[in-house]
Design a protein around this motif. Structure first.
Motif, PDB file in Angstrom:
ATOM      1  N   PRO A  43      93.671 -67.378  62.823  1.00 47.78           N
ATOM      2  CA  PRO A  43      94.728 -66.332  62.638  1.00 47.78           C
ATOM      3  C   PRO A  43      94.435 -65.058  62.158  1.00 47.78           C
ATOM      4  CG  PRO A  43      94.944 -68.081  60.907  1.00 47.78           C
ATOM      5  CD  PRO A  43      93.714 -68.446  61.813  1.00 47.78           C
ATOM      6  N   VAL A  44      95.138 -64.077  62.615  1.00 45.20           N
ATOM      7  CA  VAL A  44      95.169 -62.778  62.155  1.00 45.20           C
ATOM      8  C   VAL A  44      96.487 -62.318  62.102  1.00 45.20           C
ATOM      9  CG1 VAL A  44      94.301 -60.526  62.604  1.00 45.20           C
ATOM     10  CG2 VAL A  44      92.816 -62.436  63.107  1.00 45.20           C
ATOM     11  N   GLU A  45      97.009 -61.809  61.072  1.00 44.71           N
ATOM     12  CA  GLU A  45      98.313 -61.550  61.016  1.00 44.71           C
ATOM     13  C   GLU A  45      98.417 -59.950  61.775  1.00 44.71           C
ATOM     14  OE1 GLU A  45     100.009 -61.575  57.118  1.00 44.71           O
ATOM     15  OE2 GLU A  45      99.855 -63.730  56.872  1.00 44.71           O
ATOM     16  N   VAL A  46      99.596 -59.916  62.245  1.00 46.73           N
ATOM     17  CA  VAL A  46     100.023 -58.727  62.950  1.00 46.73           C
ATOM     18  C   VAL A  46     101.669 -58.200  62.337  1.00 46.73           C
ATOM     19  CG1 VAL A  46     100.485 -57.218  65.109  1.00 46.73           C
ATOM     20  CG2 VAL A  46      98.581 -59.176  64.997  1.00 46.73           C
ATOM     21  N   PRO A  47     101.364 -57.111  61.613  1.00 43.87           N
ATOM     22  CA  PRO A  47     103.118 -56.877  61.098  1.00 43.87           C
ATOM     23  C   PRO A  47     103.938 -56.548  62.264  1.00 43.87           C
ATOM     24  CG  PRO A  47     101.304 -55.452  60.395  1.00 43.87           C
ATOM     25  CD  PRO A  47     100.575 -56.313  60.909  1.00 43.87           C
ATOM     26  N   TYR A  48     104.930 -56.942  62.249  1.00 44.02           N
ATOM     27  CA  TYR A  48     106.166 -56.522  62.707  1.00 44.02           C
ATOM     28  C   TYR A  48     107.160 -56.082  61.945  1.00 44.02           C
ATOM     29  CZ  TYR A  48     104.605 -58.726  67.174  1.00 44.02           C
ATOM     30  OH  TYR A  48     103.789 -58.949  68.124  1.00 44.02           O
ATOM     31  N   VAL A  49     107.639 -54.704  61.960  1.00 43.36           N
ATOM     32  CA  VAL A  49     108.550 -54.293  61.070  1.00 43.36           C
ATOM     33  C   VAL A  49     109.816 -54.014  61.940  1.00 43.36           C
ATOM     34  CG1 VAL A  49     109.355 -52.243  59.430  1.00 43.36           C
ATOM     35  CG2 VAL A  49     106.953 -52.875  60.101  1.00 43.36           C
ATOM     36  N   HIS A  50     111.002 -54.763  61.344  1.00 37.28           N
ATOM     37  CA  HIS A  50     112.355 -54.837  61.650  1.00 37.28           C
ATOM     38  C   HIS A  50     113.436 -54.071  60.849  1.00 37.28           C
ATOM     39  CE1 HIS A  50     111.456 -58.090  64.638  1.00 37.28           C
ATOM     40  NE2 HIS A  50     110.733 -58.342  63.669  1.00 37.28           N
ATOM     41  N   PRO A  51     113.573 -52.924  60.904  1.00 35.10           N
ATOM     42  CA  PRO A  51     114.258 -52.009  59.976  1.00 35.10           C
ATOM     43  C   PRO A  51     115.797 -52.535  60.096  1.00 35.10           C
ATOM     44  CG  PRO A  51     113.513 -50.568  61.613  1.00 35.10           C
ATOM     45  CD  PRO A  51     112.874 -52.105  61.899  1.00 35.10           C
ATOM     46  N   ILE A  52     116.397 -52.482  58.757  1.00 36.12           N
ATOM     47  CA  ILE A  52     117.821 -52.946  58.768  1.00 36.12           C
ATOM     48  C   ILE A  52     118.473 -52.055  58.113  1.00 36.12           C
ATOM     49  CG2 ILE A  52     119.678 -54.863  57.995  1.00 36.12           C
ATOM     50  CD1 ILE A  52     117.299 -57.009  58.336  1.00 36.12           C
ATOM     51  N   VAL A  53     119.767 -51.529  58.584  1.00 41.75           N
ATOM     52  CA  VAL A  53     120.389 -50.537  57.905  1.00 41.75           C
ATOM     53  C   VAL A  53     121.853 -51.215  57.534  1.00 41.75           C
ATOM     54  CG1 VAL A  53     121.708 -48.398  58.115  1.00 41.75           C
ATOM     55  CG2 VAL A  53     119.554 -48.849  59.086  1.00 41.75           C
ATOM     56  N   ASN A  54     122.190 -51.397  56.186  1.00 39.06           N
ATOM     57  CA  ASN A  54     123.557 -51.799  55.689  1.00 39.06           C
ATOM     58  C   ASN A  54     124.288 -51.120  55.495  1.00 39.06           C
ATOM     59  OD1 ASN A  54     122.544 -54.628  55.250  1.00 39.06           O
ATOM     60  ND2 ASN A  54     121.482 -53.751  53.550  1.00 39.06           N
ATOM     61  N   VAL A  55     125.806 -51.051  56.359  1.00 37.83           N
ATOM     62  CA  VAL A  55     126.436 -50.074  56.465  1.00 37.83           C
ATOM     63  C   VAL A  55     127.665 -50.653  55.817  1.00 37.83           C
ATOM     64  CG1 VAL A  55     127.891 -48.727  57.805  1.00 37.83           C
ATOM     65  CG2 VAL A  55     125.618 -49.155  58.451  1.00 37.83           C
ATOM     66  N   ASN A  56     128.152 -49.970  54.689  1.00 34.92           N
ATOM     67  CA  ASN A  56     129.560 -50.339  54.067  1.00 34.92           C
ATOM     68  C   ASN A  56     130.528 -49.475  54.579  1.00 34.92           C
ATOM     69  OD1 ASN A  56     128.200 -51.971  52.163  1.00 34.92           O
ATOM     70  ND2 ASN A  56     127.521 -50.399  50.810  1.00 34.92           N
ATOM     71  N   ARG A  57     131.248 -50.134  55.471  1.00 31.56           N
ATOM     72  CA  ARG A  57     132.592 -49.677  55.883  1.00 31.56           C
ATOM     73  C   ARG A  57     133.793 -50.075  55.156  1.00 31.56           C
ATOM     74  NH1 ARG A  57     132.305 -50.935  62.224  1.00 31.56           N
ATOM     75  NH2 ARG A  57     132.892 -53.162  61.413  1.00 31.56           N
ATOM     76  N   GLN A  58     134.749 -48.926  55.196  1.00 31.46           N
ATOM     77  CA  GLN A  58     135.883 -48.838  54.303  1.00 31.46           C
ATOM     78  C   GLN A  58     136.988 -48.318  55.225  1.00 31.46           C
ATOM     79  OE1 GLN A  58     135.530 -46.256  50.938  1.00 31.46           O
ATOM     80  NE2 GLN A  58     133.842 -47.639  50.089  1.00 31.46           N
ATOM     81  N   HIS A  59     138.065 -49.479  55.343  1.00 23.26           N
ATOM     82  CA  HIS A  59     139.058 -49.375  56.407  1.00 23.26           C
ATOM     83  C   HIS A  59     140.401 -49.314  55.517  1.00 23.26           C
ATOM     84  CE1 HIS A  59     136.374 -50.309  59.800  1.00 23.26           C
ATOM     85  NE2 HIS A  59     135.937 -51.018  58.906  1.00 23.26           N
ATOM     86  N   PRO A  60     141.151 -48.019  55.655  1.00 24.30           N
ATOM     87  CA  PRO A  60     142.314 -48.019  54.883  1.00 24.30           C
ATOM     88  C   PRO A  60     143.652 -48.937  55.765  1.00 24.30           C
ATOM     89  CG  PRO A  60     142.208 -46.253  56.441  1.00 24.30           C
ATOM     90  CD  PRO A  60     140.643 -47.030  56.593  1.00 24.30           C
ATOM     91  N   VAL A  61     144.212 -49.552  54.803  1.00 22.29           N
ATOM     92  CA  VAL A  61     145.333 -50.542  55.434  1.00 22.29           C
ATOM     93  C   VAL A  61     146.424 -50.137  55.018  1.00 22.29           C
ATOM     94  CG1 VAL A  61     146.280 -52.711  55.220  1.00 22.29           C
ATOM     95  CG2 VAL A  61     143.928 -52.592  54.975  1.00 22.29           C
ATOM     96  N   ILE A  62     147.416 -49.833  55.945  1.00 28.27           N
ATOM     97  CA  ILE A  62     148.822 -49.069  55.747  1.00 28.27           C
ATOM     98  C   ILE A  62     149.658 -49.832  55.045  1.00 28.27           C
ATOM     99  CG2 ILE A  62     150.516 -47.649  56.894  1.00 28.27           C
ATOM    100  CD1 ILE A  62     147.639 -46.247  56.794  1.00 28.27           C
ATOM    101  N   THR A  63     149.981 -49.659  53.699  1.00 28.12           N
ATOM    102  CA  THR A  63     150.898 -50.632  53.085  1.00 28.12           C
ATOM    103  C   THR A  63     151.988 -49.989  52.648  1.00 28.12           C
ATOM    104  OG1 THR A  63     148.985 -51.687  52.302  1.00 28.12           O
ATOM    105  CG2 THR A  63     151.058 -52.271  51.166  1.00 28.12           C
ATOM    106  N   PRO A  64     153.403 -50.178  52.733  1.00 28.15           N
ATOM    107  CA  PRO A  64     154.403 -49.279  52.669  1.00 28.15           C
ATOM    108  C   PRO A  64     154.685 -49.599  51.215  1.00 28.15           C
ATOM    109  CG  PRO A  64     155.362 -51.089  54.087  1.00 28.15           C
ATOM    110  CD  PRO A  64     153.651 -51.276  54.086  1.00 28.15           C
ATOM    111  N   ARG A  65     154.901 -48.361  50.567  1.00 36.51           N
ATOM    112  CA  ARG A  65     155.260 -48.270  49.342  1.00 36.51           C
ATOM    113  C   ARG A  65     156.593 -47.757  48.866  1.00 36.51           C
ATOM    114  NH1 ARG A  65     151.990 -46.804  43.912  1.00 36.51           N
ATOM    115  NH2 ARG A  65     153.433 -47.204  42.362  1.00 36.51           N
ATOM    116  N   HIS A  66     157.871 -48.470  48.688  1.00 36.86           N
ATOM    117  CA  HIS A  66     159.188 -47.704  48.418  1.00 36.86           C
ATOM    118  C   HIS A  66     159.171 -47.081  47.173  1.00 36.86           C
ATOM    119  CE1 HIS A  66     159.877 -49.717  52.396  1.00 36.86           C
ATOM    120  NE2 HIS A  66     159.323 -50.653  52.071  1.00 36.86           N
ATOM    121  N   TYR A  67     159.841 -45.724  47.130  1.00 41.50           N
ATOM    122  CA  TYR A  67     160.241 -45.113  45.845  1.00 41.50           C
ATOM    123  C   TYR A  67     161.698 -44.822  46.065  1.00 41.50           C
ATOM    124  CZ  TYR A  67     155.278 -44.150  45.094  1.00 41.50           C
ATOM    125  OH  TYR A  67     154.094 -44.085  45.172  1.00 41.50           O
ATOM    126  N   TYR A  68     162.506 -45.507  45.002  1.00 37.58           N
ATOM    127  CA  TYR A  68     163.934 -45.056  44.784  1.00 37.58           C
ATOM    128  C   TYR A  68     164.359 -44.123  44.014  1.00 37.58           C
ATOM    129  CZ  TYR A  68     163.964 -49.481  47.646  1.00 37.58           C
ATOM    130  OH  TYR A  68     163.902 -50.344  48.412  1.00 37.58           O
TER     131      TYR A  68
END
Length: 93
Positions: A28-53
């Motif tokens: 056996p002779v190893e042949v390197p295979y490179v698999h790049p991975i990008v971790n993406v942190n996604r931030q999604h706003p959740v519309i939450t009503p806040r009532h003021y009186y």
């Protein structure tokens, strides 16, 4: 002719073409295979009503109350005109 005796006539040997015999081995002779991975942190706003009186307080002048004749003192004709809606904690309908 006895077995131990060779004939006196000798021929030149015939040499055939060389044959190759391969003994293959694998390793056996190893042949390197490179698999790049990008971790993406996604931030999604959740519309939450806040009532003021807003709250305000108003001071208003009420009807005058005379001792012994106001609401809750019975018998007298107070601010309700004797209709039976008077008394503390009760409101006219």
């Amino acid at each position: 002719m006895p077995v131990n005796q060779m004939p006196q006539t000798q021929f030149q040997p015939i040499v055939c073409p060389t044959q190759c015999r391969f003994n293959d081995q694998f390793f056996p002779v190893e042949v390197p295979y490179v698999h790049p991975i990008v971790n993406v942190n996604r931030q999604h706003p959740v519309i939450t009503p806040r009532h003021y009186y807003t709250e305000t307080t108003e001071n208003v002048m009420g009807a005058p109350v005379f001792p012994g004749r106001g609401p809750g003192f019975g018998g007298g004709r107070g601010f309700d005109g004797g209709r039976g809606f008077g008394g503390f904690g009760r409101r006219p309908y």
